[in-house]
Design an enzyme around this catalytic site. Structure first.
Site, short mmCIF file in Angstrom:
data_model
loop_
_atom_site.label_atom_id
_atom_site.label_comp_id
_atom_site.label_asym_id
_atom_site.label_seq_id
_atom_site.Cartn_x
_atom_site.Cartn_y
_atom_site.Cartn_z
N ASP A 120 0.84 -1.20 0.00
CA ASP A 120 0.00 0.00 0.00
C ASP A 120 0.88 1.25 0.00
O ASP A 120 1.73 1.39 -0.87
CB ASP A 120 -0.97 -0.06 1.19
N TYR A 167 -2.11 11.30 1.42
CA TYR A 167 -2.91 11.43 0.21
C TYR A 167 -2.95 12.87 -0.28
O TYR A 167 -2.97 13.13 -1.48
CB TYR A 167 -4.32 10.91 0.46
N HIS A 179 -6.99 -6.61 -0.96
CA HIS A 179 -5.87 -5.66 -0.89
C HIS A 179 -4.93 -5.96 0.27
O HIS A 179 -3.73 -5.72 0.18
CB HIS A 179 -6.45 -4.25 -0.73
#
Length: 277
Positions: A74, A182, A240
């Site tokens: 990730d 982010y 994921h």
């Protein structure tokens, strides 16, 4: 050096660290900046990819090791890809879990609705304060729900596991730090992309859970154009959270790659592994 992602911790490598130690490695799994007891600088620019790579380089320097393997998932994998692209420090091998090569992720985001639909949360995270408020409600319950609802095997994320991540998110300033990754990603992505995409020479293994709710399998296609020595293994019916959800299979793949043995493909039988405490 094991690099975790959002909204995880070093704890997400709990199944891999014993395997790595048994194989003779000195295995470190730091909490990235903003996570756990690591420092949480306030400003978005402190989460620029350059600062995150500086952290990794400093850890490698502190280890005193001459041979380094980066194992990343990730957000940790975003850092690891760029670290290998820019050759910040020599690497022996690279293992990437469920994040595509940066140029391929950018291509997937531009070329079709499928990836944009999966990545909606990245745009939501750009809103000031609101994401922190919503994710922090009811003791950061949403953090546990992210893991459970996007998992293909919810049994691997019982309450005692998700509480580890929720407790981390409840720390003052933790959610803002986590979301600033982010915010910095979108704010600075064009400048970083302008540095180019040289071919990575480091032998690289990508392990990909096919049931990823955030990233399409198609975003992995063509990685061999950017990595000279590249191998990939797909895990069907795995999400994921690949190294936590299918630790037996993932560990077998990593171990074989590190020891220069043939890397197994999945002959799938779902195995429930008791979470170490």
């Amino acid at each position: 050096l094991c690099l975790h992602g959002f909204p995880e911790l070093a704890y997400s490598w709990r199944y891999q660290l014993p395997m790595l130690a048994a194989a003779g490695y000195t295995a470190w799994a730091p909490n990235l900046r903003g996570y756990g007891a690591s420092s949480r600088p306030l400003c978005v620019q402190n989460y620029h990819i350059d600062r995150l790579m500086d952290d990794v380089a400093a850890l490698i320097d502190a280890s005193g090791k001459q041979s380094v393997v980066l194992l990343a998932h990730d957000w940790g994998a975003i850092i690891a890809w760029q670290f290998a692209i820019e050759k910040r420090r020599p690497l022996h091998k690279l293992v990437i879990c469920n994040v595509p090569y940066p140029a391929l992720l950018e291509r997937a985001a531009r070329s079709g609705f499928a990836q944009l639909r999966k990545s909606w949360y990245v745009l939501f995270f750009q809103i000031p304060r609101l994401p922190e408020f919503l994710l922090g409600l009811r003791g950061a319950r949403a953090i546990g729900e992210i893991l459970r609802k996007s998992s293909s095997n919810v049994a691997m994320f019982p309450p005692e596991v998700t509480e580890v991540y929720q407790r981390n998110a409840r720390q003052p300033g933790a959610l803002t730090a986590m979301l600033n990754y982010y915010r910095a990603l979108l704010r600075y992505r064009k400048a970083v992309a302008a540095r180019g995409t040289p071919v990575i020479e480091v032998p690289t293994l990508m392990i990909w859970g096919e049931d990823d709710v955030a990233l399409t399998k198609e975003s992995t296609y063509g990685t061999e154009q950017f990595v000279r020595d590249f191998r990939i293994r797909y895990l069907p019916r795995v999400s994921h959270w690949v190294q936590q959800e299918a630790p037996v299979e993932v560990n077998a793949m990593i171990s074989a790659f590190l020891q220069e043995r043939p890397i197994p493909h999945v002959e799938w039988t779902m195995q429930l592994v008791e979470s170490p405490q």
